[in-house]
Design a protein around this motif. Structure first.
Motif, PDB file in Angstrom:
ATOM      1  N   ASP A   1      59.181  -1.453  38.543  1.00 55.96           N
ATOM      2  CA  ASP A   1      57.696  -1.922  38.488  1.00 55.96           C
ATOM      3  C   ASP A   1      57.391  -2.142  40.622  1.00 55.96           C
ATOM      4  OD1 ASP A   1      56.964  -0.405  37.078  1.00 55.96           O
ATOM      5  OD2 ASP A   1      56.343  -2.171  35.817  1.00 55.96           O
ATOM      6  N   HIS A   2      58.159  -3.503  40.090  1.00 54.23           N
ATOM      7  CA  HIS A   2      58.239  -4.043  41.893  1.00 54.23           C
ATOM      8  C   HIS A   2      59.762  -4.229  42.437  1.00 54.23           C
ATOM      9  CE1 HIS A   2      55.441  -6.321  39.057  1.00 54.23           C
ATOM     10  NE2 HIS A   2      54.670  -6.512  40.760  1.00 54.23           N
ATOM     11  N   ARG A   3      60.284  -3.128  42.482  1.00 53.53           N
ATOM     12  CA  ARG A   3      61.548  -2.998  42.661  1.00 53.53           C
ATOM     13  C   ARG A   3      62.943  -4.253  43.580  1.00 53.53           C
ATOM     14  NH1 ARG A   3      62.324   1.869  45.661  1.00 53.53           N
ATOM     15  NH2 ARG A   3      63.831   0.810  47.165  1.00 53.53           N
ATOM     16  N   VAL A   4      62.252  -4.877  42.420  1.00 46.19           N
ATOM     17  CA  VAL A   4      63.656  -6.277  42.577  1.00 46.19           C
ATOM     18  C   VAL A   4      64.824  -5.902  41.919  1.00 46.19           C
ATOM     19  CG1 VAL A   4      62.720  -9.437  41.927  1.00 46.19           C
ATOM     20  CG2 VAL A   4      61.222  -7.510  42.815  1.00 46.19           C
ATOM     21  N   VAL A   5      65.522  -6.832  42.693  1.00 44.73           N
ATOM     22  CA  VAL A   5      66.501  -7.259  41.430  1.00 44.73           C
ATOM     23  C   VAL A   5      66.591  -8.926  41.205  1.00 44.73           C
ATOM     24  CG1 VAL A   5      69.799  -6.933  42.014  1.00 44.73           C
ATOM     25  CG2 VAL A   5      67.687  -5.693  42.683  1.00 44.73           C
ATOM     26  N   TYR A   6      66.971  -9.248  40.144  1.00 46.72           N
ATOM     27  CA  TYR A   6      68.032 -10.189  39.444  1.00 46.72           C
ATOM     28  C   TYR A   6      69.270 -10.562  39.507  1.00 46.72           C
ATOM     29  CZ  TYR A   6      62.311 -10.678  38.668  1.00 46.72           C
ATOM     30  OH  TYR A   6      60.954 -10.312  38.736  1.00 46.72           O
TER      31      TYR A   6
ATOM     32  N   PHE B   1      71.733 -14.447  51.115  1.00 45.24           N
ATOM     33  CA  PHE B   1      72.418 -12.630  51.585  1.00 45.24           C
ATOM     34  C   PHE B   1      71.729 -12.817  52.532  1.00 45.24           C
ATOM     35  CE2 PHE B   1      70.928  -8.730  51.342  1.00 45.24           C
ATOM     36  CZ  PHE B   1      72.119  -7.512  51.371  1.00 45.24           C
ATOM     37  N   SER B   2      71.855 -12.382  53.741  1.00 44.74           N
ATOM     38  CA  SER B   2      71.948 -11.556  55.359  1.00 44.74           C
ATOM     39  C   SER B   2      70.750 -12.604  55.516  1.00 44.74           C
ATOM     40  CB  SER B   2      70.744 -10.622  54.877  1.00 44.74           C
ATOM     41  OG  SER B   2      70.745  -9.967  56.586  1.00 44.74           O
ATOM     42  N   LYS B   3      71.412 -14.109  55.853  1.00 47.47           N
ATOM     43  CA  LYS B   3      70.907 -15.605  56.708  1.00 47.47           C
ATOM     44  C   LYS B   3      69.395 -15.294  55.709  1.00 47.47           C
ATOM     45  CE  LYS B   3      73.459 -14.738  60.681  1.00 47.47           C
ATOM     46  NZ  LYS B   3      73.496 -13.823  62.521  1.00 47.47           N
TER      47      LYS B   3
ATOM     48  N   VAL C   1      66.991 -13.428  44.055  1.00 43.60           N
ATOM     49  CA  VAL C   1      66.039 -12.843  43.563  1.00 43.60           C
ATOM     50  C   VAL C   1      66.682 -12.308  44.576  1.00 43.60           C
ATOM     51  CG1 VAL C   1      63.924 -12.115  43.430  1.00 43.60           C
ATOM     52  CG2 VAL C   1      64.711 -14.009  42.020  1.00 43.60           C
ATOM     53  N   LEU C   2      66.122 -10.565  44.517  1.00 46.87           N
ATOM     54  CA  LEU C   2      66.182  -9.742  46.169  1.00 46.87           C
ATOM     55  C   LEU C   2      64.895  -9.300  45.599  1.00 46.87           C
ATOM     56  CD1 LEU C   2      69.845  -8.214  46.430  1.00 46.87           C
ATOM     57  CD2 LEU C   2      69.111  -9.532  47.632  1.00 46.87           C
ATOM     58  N   ALA C   3      64.374  -9.284  46.776  1.00 50.20           N
ATOM     59  CA  ALA C   3      63.018  -9.394  46.241  1.00 50.20           C
ATOM     60  C   ALA C   3      62.050  -9.111  47.450  1.00 50.20           C
ATOM     61  CB  ALA C   3      62.125 -10.129  45.553  1.00 50.20           C
ATOM     62  N   ASP C   4      60.918  -8.226  47.821  1.00 49.87           N
ATOM     63  CA  ASP C   4      60.056  -8.416  48.796  1.00 49.87           C
ATOM     64  C   ASP C   4      60.651  -7.711  50.447  1.00 49.87           C
ATOM     65  OD1 ASP C   4      58.252 -10.065  47.961  1.00 49.87           O
ATOM     66  OD2 ASP C   4      59.387 -11.686  48.338  1.00 49.87           O
TER      67      ASP C   4
ATOM     68  N   MET D   1      67.667  -3.366  48.675  1.00 53.06           N
ATOM     69  CA  MET D   1      68.566  -3.939  47.707  1.00 53.06           C
ATOM     70  C   MET D   1      67.982  -2.966  46.589  1.00 53.06           C
ATOM     71  SD  MET D   1      70.689  -4.635  49.874  1.00 53.06           S
ATOM     72  CE  MET D   1      72.095  -4.487  49.148  1.00 53.06           C
ATOM     73  N   PHE D   2      67.639  -2.823  45.595  1.00 54.76           N
ATOM     74  CA  PHE D   2      66.998  -2.142  44.996  1.00 54.76           C
ATOM     75  C   PHE D   2      67.547  -0.947  44.632  1.00 54.76           C
ATOM     76  CE2 PHE D   2      64.297   0.125  41.877  1.00 54.76           C
ATOM     77  CZ  PHE D   2      64.777  -0.579  40.530  1.00 54.76           C
ATOM     78  N   ASP D   3      67.223   0.414  45.278  1.00 54.11           N
ATOM     79  CA  ASP D   3      67.777   0.979  45.642  1.00 54.11           C
ATOM     80  C   ASP D   3      69.188   1.662  46.031  1.00 54.11           C
ATOM     81  OD1 ASP D   3      65.245   2.076  45.733  1.00 54.11           O
ATOM     82  OD2 ASP D   3      65.162   2.476  48.076  1.00 54.11           O
ATOM     83  N   TYR D   4      69.657   0.288  46.483  1.00 54.32           N
ATOM     84  CA  TYR D   4      70.995  -0.030  46.402  1.00 54.32           C
ATOM     85  C   TYR D   4      72.048  -0.010  44.815  1.00 54.32           C
ATOM     86  CZ  TYR D   4      75.802  -1.402  47.933  1.00 54.32           C
ATOM     87  OH  TYR D   4      77.111  -1.761  47.661  1.00 54.32           O
ATOM     88  N   CYS D   5      71.594  -1.348  44.393  1.00 56.67           N
ATOM     89  CA  CYS D   5      72.128  -2.025  43.431  1.00 56.67           C
ATOM     90  C   CYS D   5      71.499  -0.753  42.546  1.00 56.67           C
ATOM     91  CB  CYS D   5      71.554  -2.847  43.227  1.00 56.67           C
ATOM     92  SG  CYS D   5      71.729  -4.084  44.161  1.00 56.67           S
ATOM     93  N   THR D   6      71.182  -0.012  42.189  1.00 57.65           N
ATOM     94  CA  THR D   6      70.606   1.091  41.369  1.00 57.65           C
ATOM     95  C   THR D   6      71.094   2.180  41.274  1.00 57.65           C
ATOM     96  OG1 THR D   6      68.353   1.369  42.034  1.00 57.65           O
ATOM     97  CG2 THR D   6      68.679  -0.048  40.819  1.00 57.65           C
ATOM     98  N   LEU D   7      72.127   3.072  42.888  1.00 55.90           N
ATOM     99  CA  LEU D   7      72.326   4.089  42.983  1.00 55.90           C
ATOM    100  C   LEU D   7      73.852   4.085  41.825  1.00 55.90           C
ATOM    101  CD1 LEU D   7      72.367   6.450  45.222  1.00 55.90           C
ATOM    102  CD2 LEU D   7      73.815   5.736  46.718  1.00 55.90           C
TER     103      LEU D   7
END
Length: 262
Positions: free
Chosen positions: A132-137, A165-167, A196-199, A204-210
């Motif tokens: 729902d929030h496009r968050v990767v834990y 990640f990415s500074k 947490v990869l969010a905001d 990165m949500f799209d890449y990790c779930t591709l």
């Protein structure tokens, strides 16, 4: 006749006087010898007073006048114990050598040596998503090797870690469990950093779930600081390294096959 009797009487008187004198002389010699014999039977006894001190060279059996200790000269027998070498230099040399040896051993064993911290790699990575929030834990478990090169035990007081990640810092963790490492030993410690990869990183949500990609590796920088203490002294050792982490699924890696970038 009268003259002859007078001369005879005169000789008798002189003989009697000579015998009397001889007996008196003999009696006198006998009494003197008796006196000398009686005196020789008694040991020498010295009567001392307040104005005398013990003679230092007479083994405590003689006395000398007080105030003349520095004026009188004493004759000491050749076999006297005090004439033997005291070996002072030998005893001083042995004492100094023992002190130097003990100091050297203390410095050798108590001299602080390095505490080595080596990053082994990622032990495991557990991934979950919030669609729902496009968050990767990502819960990343890392492994450290801490080597104690000292001849005394050290304590690992805390471990502080963060992941970038990415500074951008995406996770932090601090562990305060005290761990004791015995002398000349190595201890392996695992620690987990939740990330947490969010905001602004929601892409990165799209890449990790591709689903068309089998391995979804991302490069993160691991930073860890290990605080150790010994004898009331605290010391910190820091490590930084880059590591590949798969954000597309749960992974567990063998330490011997993990590639580490530093």
């Amino acid at each position: 006749m009268g003259k002859s009797q007078s001369h005879l009487g005169k000789h008798k008187d002189e003989g009697h006087d000579a015998l009397t004198a001889a007996e008196e002389y003999t009696n006198g010699q006998t009494e003197e010898n008796a006196k000398n014999g009686d005196v020789s039977q008694f040991p020498y006894v010295e009567f001392t007073g307040r104005d005398s001190v013990t003679c230092p060279t007479c083994q405590g059996t003689g006395r000398i006048p007080r105030g003349q200790e520095n004026q009188l000269v004493a004759l000491i027998p050749y076999s006297d114990q005090r004439l033997r070498p005291s070996r002072t230099k030998l005893y001083v040399t042995i004492s100094v050598a023992l002190c130097l040896l003990l100091c050297g051993l203390a410095v050798f064993f108590l001299f602080p040596r390095s505490i080595d911290v080596s990053y082994v790699g990622v032990k495991s990575a557990y991934v979950s998503y919030n669609h729902d929030h496009r968050v990767v834990y990502l819960n990343i478990t890392n492994t450290l090797n801490i080597t104690n090169n000292n001849y005394y035990a050290i304590s690992v007081t805390n471990i502080t870690a963060q992941v970038q990640f990415s500074k951008t810092v995406i996770g932090k963790a601090k562990f305060s469990n005290r761990t004791v490492i015995v002398p000349l030993d190595e201890r392996q410690i695992d620690y987990t950093v939740p990330t947490v990869l969010a905001d602004e990183m929601s892409y990165m949500f799209d890449y990790c779930t591709l689903s068309s990609i089998k391995v979804h590796n991302i490069v993160v920088m691991m930073q860890v600081t290990v605080t150790t203490s010994y004898f009331g002294h605290a010391e910190q050792v820091s490590q930084e390294m880059f590591q590949y982490v798969d954000c597309g699924g749960n992974t567990t890696s063998l330490h011997g096959h993990v590639q580490v970038y530093q």
